[in-house]
Design a protein around this motif. Structure first.
Motif, PDB file in Angstrom:
ATOM      1  N   GLU A   1      40.146  39.426  31.752  1.00  0.00           N
ATOM      2  CA  GLU A   1      40.005  38.560  30.612  1.00  0.00           C
ATOM      3  C   GLU A   1      38.821  38.656  29.690  1.00  0.00           C
ATOM      4  O   GLU A   1      37.729  37.871  29.772  1.00  0.00           O
ATOM      5  CB  GLU A   1      40.201  37.063  31.015  1.00  0.00           C
ATOM      6  CG  GLU A   1      41.734  36.787  31.599  1.00  0.00           C
ATOM      7  CD  GLU A   1      41.836  35.294  31.811  1.00  0.00           C
ATOM      8  OE1 GLU A   1      41.569  34.775  31.086  1.00  0.00           O
ATOM      9  OE2 GLU A   1      41.900  35.152  33.284  1.00  0.00           O
TER      10      GLU A   1
ATOM     11  N   VAL B   1      33.863  31.392  39.482  1.00  0.00           N
ATOM     12  CA  VAL B   1      34.110  32.882  38.865  1.00  0.00           C
ATOM     13  C   VAL B   1      33.018  33.322  38.404  1.00  0.00           C
ATOM     14  O   VAL B   1      32.372  32.680  37.533  1.00  0.00           O
ATOM     15  CB  VAL B   1      35.305  32.794  37.909  1.00  0.00           C
ATOM     16  CG1 VAL B   1      35.754  34.307  37.423  1.00  0.00           C
ATOM     17  CG2 VAL B   1      36.389  32.347  38.849  1.00  0.00           C
TER      18      VAL B   1
ATOM     19  N   SER C   1      34.778  39.170  38.463  1.00  0.00           N
ATOM     20  CA  SER C   1      35.821  39.659  37.731  1.00  0.00           C
ATOM     21  C   SER C   1      35.505  40.254  36.563  1.00  0.00           C
ATOM     22  O   SER C   1      34.332  39.828  35.851  1.00  0.00           O
ATOM     23  CB  SER C   1      36.818  38.503  37.418  1.00  0.00           C
ATOM     24  OG  SER C   1      37.677  38.887  36.707  1.00  0.00           O
TER      25      SER C   1
ATOM     26  N   LEU D   1      34.644  34.665  42.888  1.00  0.00           N
ATOM     27  CA  LEU D   1      35.610  35.998  42.410  1.00  0.00           C
ATOM     28  C   LEU D   1      34.619  36.687  41.261  1.00  0.00           C
ATOM     29  O   LEU D   1      34.230  36.086  40.343  1.00  0.00           O
ATOM     30  CB  LEU D   1      36.860  35.545  41.796  1.00  0.00           C
ATOM     31  CG  LEU D   1      37.588  36.358  40.876  1.00  0.00           C
ATOM     32  CD1 LEU D   1      38.306  37.513  41.848  1.00  0.00           C
ATOM     33  CD2 LEU D   1      38.769  35.968  40.269  1.00  0.00           C
TER      34      LEU D   1
ATOM     35  N   TYR E   1      34.834  32.722  30.696  1.00  0.00           N
ATOM     36  CA  TYR E   1      34.212  33.512  31.680  1.00  0.00           C
ATOM     37  C   TYR E   1      32.918  34.263  31.129  1.00  0.00           C
ATOM     38  O   TYR E   1      32.358  34.821  32.122  1.00  0.00           O
ATOM     39  CB  TYR E   1      35.506  34.459  32.174  1.00  0.00           C
ATOM     40  CG  TYR E   1      36.421  33.643  33.031  1.00  0.00           C
ATOM     41  CD1 TYR E   1      36.280  32.891  34.135  1.00  0.00           C
ATOM     42  CD2 TYR E   1      37.837  33.782  32.373  1.00  0.00           C
ATOM     43  CE1 TYR E   1      37.401  32.149  34.629  1.00  0.00           C
ATOM     44  CE2 TYR E   1      38.895  32.872  32.855  1.00  0.00           C
ATOM     45  CZ  TYR E   1      38.565  32.164  34.168  1.00  0.00           C
ATOM     46  OH  TYR E   1      39.497  31.462  34.700  1.00  0.00           O
TER      47      TYR E   1
ATOM     48  N   LYS F   1      37.539  42.064  41.394  1.00  0.00           N
ATOM     49  CA  LYS F   1      38.618  42.359  40.355  1.00  0.00           C
ATOM     50  C   LYS F   1      38.362  43.080  39.109  1.00  0.00           C
ATOM     51  O   LYS F   1      37.688  42.846  38.396  1.00  0.00           O
ATOM     52  CB  LYS F   1      39.469  41.249  39.931  1.00  0.00           C
ATOM     53  CG  LYS F   1      40.329  40.568  41.411  1.00  0.00           C
ATOM     54  CD  LYS F   1      41.083  41.638  41.969  1.00  0.00           C
ATOM     55  CE  LYS F   1      41.757  41.107  43.212  1.00  0.00           C
ATOM     56  NZ  LYS F   1      42.622  41.929  43.721  1.00  0.00           N
TER      57      LYS F   1
ATOM     58  N   ARG G   1      30.680  36.898  36.039  1.00  0.00           N
ATOM     59  CA  ARG G   1      30.964  38.473  35.593  1.00  0.00           C
ATOM     60  C   ARG G   1      29.767  39.214  36.678  1.00  0.00           C
ATOM     61  O   ARG G   1      28.917  38.783  37.343  1.00  0.00           O
ATOM     62  CB  ARG G   1      30.313  38.649  34.265  1.00  0.00           C
ATOM     63  CG  ARG G   1      31.277  38.079  33.188  1.00  0.00           C
ATOM     64  CD  ARG G   1      32.683  38.604  33.318  1.00  0.00           C
ATOM     65  NE  ARG G   1      33.500  38.166  32.270  1.00  0.00           N
ATOM     66  CZ  ARG G   1      34.812  38.193  32.176  1.00  0.00           C
ATOM     67  NH1 ARG G   1      35.246  38.795  33.167  1.00  0.00           N
ATOM     68  NH2 ARG G   1      35.291  37.726  31.173  1.00  0.00           N
TER      69      ARG G   1
ATOM     70  N   LYS H   1      45.449  37.665  35.037  1.00  0.00           N
ATOM     71  CA  LYS H   1      44.720  36.776  34.591  1.00  0.00           C
ATOM     72  C   LYS H   1      43.691  36.344  36.093  1.00  0.00           C
ATOM     73  O   LYS H   1      44.251  36.705  37.149  1.00  0.00           O
ATOM     74  CB  LYS H   1      45.431  35.466  34.501  1.00  0.00           C
ATOM     75  CG  LYS H   1      46.273  35.471  33.285  1.00  0.00           C
ATOM     76  CD  LYS H   1      45.508  35.364  32.007  1.00  0.00           C
ATOM     77  CE  LYS H   1      46.236  35.440  30.579  1.00  0.00           C
ATOM     78  NZ  LYS H   1      45.446  35.507  29.492  1.00  0.00           N
ATOM     79  N   ASN H   2      42.747  35.573  35.797  1.00  0.00           N
ATOM     80  CA  ASN H   2      41.775  35.360  36.923  1.00  0.00           C
ATOM     81  C   ASN H   2      42.622  34.439  37.896  1.00  0.00           C
ATOM     82  O   ASN H   2      42.395  34.382  38.957  1.00  0.00           O
ATOM     83  CB  ASN H   2      40.427  34.931  36.622  1.00  0.00           C
ATOM     84  CG  ASN H   2      39.632  35.963  35.834  1.00  0.00           C
ATOM     85  OD1 ASN H   2      39.485  36.980  36.388  1.00  0.00           O
ATOM     86  ND2 ASN H   2      38.881  35.628  34.616  1.00  0.00           N
ATOM     87  N   GLU H   3      43.161  33.398  37.141  1.00  0.00           N
ATOM     88  CA  GLU H   3      43.825  32.490  38.000  1.00  0.00           C
ATOM     89  C   GLU H   3      44.678  32.840  39.034  1.00  0.00           C
ATOM     90  O   GLU H   3      45.254  32.335  40.192  1.00  0.00           O
ATOM     91  CB  GLU H   3      44.428  31.426  37.001  1.00  0.00           C
ATOM     92  CG  GLU H   3      43.644  30.653  36.369  1.00  0.00           C
ATOM     93  CD  GLU H   3      43.186  31.111  35.210  1.00  0.00           C
ATOM     94  OE1 GLU H   3      43.459  32.221  34.840  1.00  0.00           O
ATOM     95  OE2 GLU H   3      42.644  30.594  34.341  1.00  0.00           O
TER      96      GLU H   3
END
Length: 472
Positions: free
Chosen positions: A324, A346, A321, A319, A330, A286, A348, A297-299
């Motif tokens: 954010e 989650v 991502s 995920l 994160y 994402k 990076r 948002k990641n959620e």
């Protein structure tokens, strides 16, 4: 299907995802163009103000230098005028002194002449040679005095000429300095203008490049750039670290119990030589553009990622991502979100390879347990497959029935809309026919008598035409 409500009439339209994405893209491009125009106007104003400040500063400095040179020139001219006045005064004083001395000498000469004349008158017998000698001496003294006066006059004039020449040289030098200052000012202004023009061209090129990049960078391309990064990172070490692994795009769309078909971005799977699954991961990437107004948002993507993981029978869900970007949670590293959904993380993009390595090492330790589980599953595989096929048949039948019902209802709605539209066209045609019939009746009812009613001028003209035609 997405719904859009008209802000004027309040009517609700339904469009597919591609049309909705195209509308969003047009709105985003319009906002971007407006923002870009505002930035260009702001940059142009800043550039003009900077140029005005620099030019005004340069003009002030040059004006100050010119004023200093002019003050120096005025001081030199004043000094030259004072020197001239002083020289003239000295010359006048010298001339006055010499005139006084000449007058005195003339007086002395006249007195001597008178004395000589009286002496001649008194003593005629005086020697003429002595008298002539005295006269010669007096004449020589007078000539010497006049020569001295002439030399003093010439010396004073030469001094004045030297002073005037010196002051004129200073004036020429000051004028040359003033011209050099003007040339330097023009040269500095030209260099300053060239520098600002170069900076302006560089900024225009940067704006054009950024504008061209943004025009070609769609929402889909922004997401695919992160996917391409992860694929490239994996391919760098595929043959050395994961030679038996399968990593690629998830192109298989599976339909769930809700009737919606979804798929993830990438799937990682690795089996042992004897066919036991060592590790399986469902990846979702994402990303979003910098100028996106509503930050996601990641959620928001956890539920879909967990559903994709279960549909594809993957053990873990990750995920990757860039959303954010200011979140301290994160940005710390690998974030375990199994409190919301099981076996979900989650990360990076820089933790993409380390995440696979950690999960693979953990899976290697539980390999024996997986082998035993695979043996137990193989004993009941027939029953499991039968139940799966039965459930799959029910789901497919339910979906086909639901889709057929939706298509039928949609067809009925389109038919009703067509009938309504045709009735409206029919009413319009009937109204047009009535208007044409009324216009024809009005044209048929129009006569010369009605046209000339209460209009004596036109009535007289028509009567004259009628009489003329009768005469002929």
């Amino acid at each position: 299907m997405a719904e859009i409500k008209c802000p004027k009439c309040g009517e609700i339209f339904q469009i597919d995802e591609s049309g909705y994405a195209e509308i969003v893209k047009q709105v985003r491009n319009k906002e971007f163009d407006e923002d870009l125009k505002k930035r260009e106007i702001s940059f142009e104003q800043e550039k003009r103000s900077a140029v005005d400040v620099a030019v005004s500063k340069n003009d002030a400095e040059r004006t100050k230098e010119i004023a200093d040179l002019q003050s120096k020139l005025a001081a030199a001219e004043n000094a030259l005028e004072i020197a001239r006045e002083q020289s003239q005064n000295r010359l006048q004083l010298a001339l006055a002194e010499k005139s006084t001395e000449i007058a005195k000498l003339k007086g002395d000469l006249e007195a001597s002449h008178r004395e000589k004349q009286s002496a001649i008158d008194v003593a005629v017998s005086r020697n003429r040679e002595e008298f002539t000698k005295e006269m010669t001496e007096l004449r020589a003294k007078l000539a010497s005095t006049e020569s001295t006066l002439k030399e003093m006059d010439e010396k004073t004039k030469s001094e004045i000429q030297l002073v005037v020449a010196s002051k004129e040289n200073e004036i020429i030098k000051l004028k040359a300095d003033l011209q050099n200052a003007d040339k330097e000012k023009i040269l500095n202004e030209k260099n300053l203008k060239e520098q600002f023009d170069l900076q302006l061209r560089m900024k225009d090129e940067q704006i054009a490049q950024y504008k061209d990049f943004k025009s070609r960078q769609s929402t889909k391309m922004i997401g695919e750039s992160l996917e391409q990064f992860c694929l490239t990172e994996f391919n760098k070490i595929r043959m050395t670290a994961f030679p038996a692994a399968i990593f690629g795009k998830d192109n298989e769309v599976l339909v769930g119990l809700d009737g919606k078909g979804t798929k993830g971005d990438f799937v990682f799977k690795e089996n042992t030589p004897d066919g036991v699954e060592l590790l399986s991961i469902m990846f979702e990437m994402k990303n979003q553009s910098d100028d996106t107004q509503s930050k996601q948002k990641n959620e928001k993507f956890f539920a879909k990622l967990d559903e994709d993981r279960r549909k594809k029978n993957c053990e873990y869900a990750v995920l990757v991502s860039l959303l954010e970007e200011d979140s301290e949670l994160y940005n710390t590293g690998i974030v375990d979100v199994s409190y919301a959904f099981p076996k979900m993380y989650v990360i990076r993009p820089q933790f993409f390879i380390p995440m696979i390595t950690l999960l693979r090492n953990a899976a290697s330790k539980s390999l024996e347990a997986k082998r035993e589980l695979a043996t137990i599953k193989s004993q009941n595989i027939d029953v499991t497959h039968f139940e799966e096929k039965l459930i799959e048949f029910k789901n497919a039948f339910s979906r086909n029935y639901e889709l057929a019902g939706k298509q039928f209802a949609k067809s009925i709605e389109e038919i009703d809309a067509s009938i309504k539209h045709l009735n409206a066209v029919k009413e319009q045609l009937l109204s047009c026919d009535r208007n044409l019939r009324l216009a024809n009746d009005k044209a048929e009812d129009l006569t010369v008598k009605k046209l000339t009613y209460n209009n004596p001028t036109m009535k007289a003209k028509f009567d004259a035409l009628k009489e003329k035609s009768e005469e002929e």
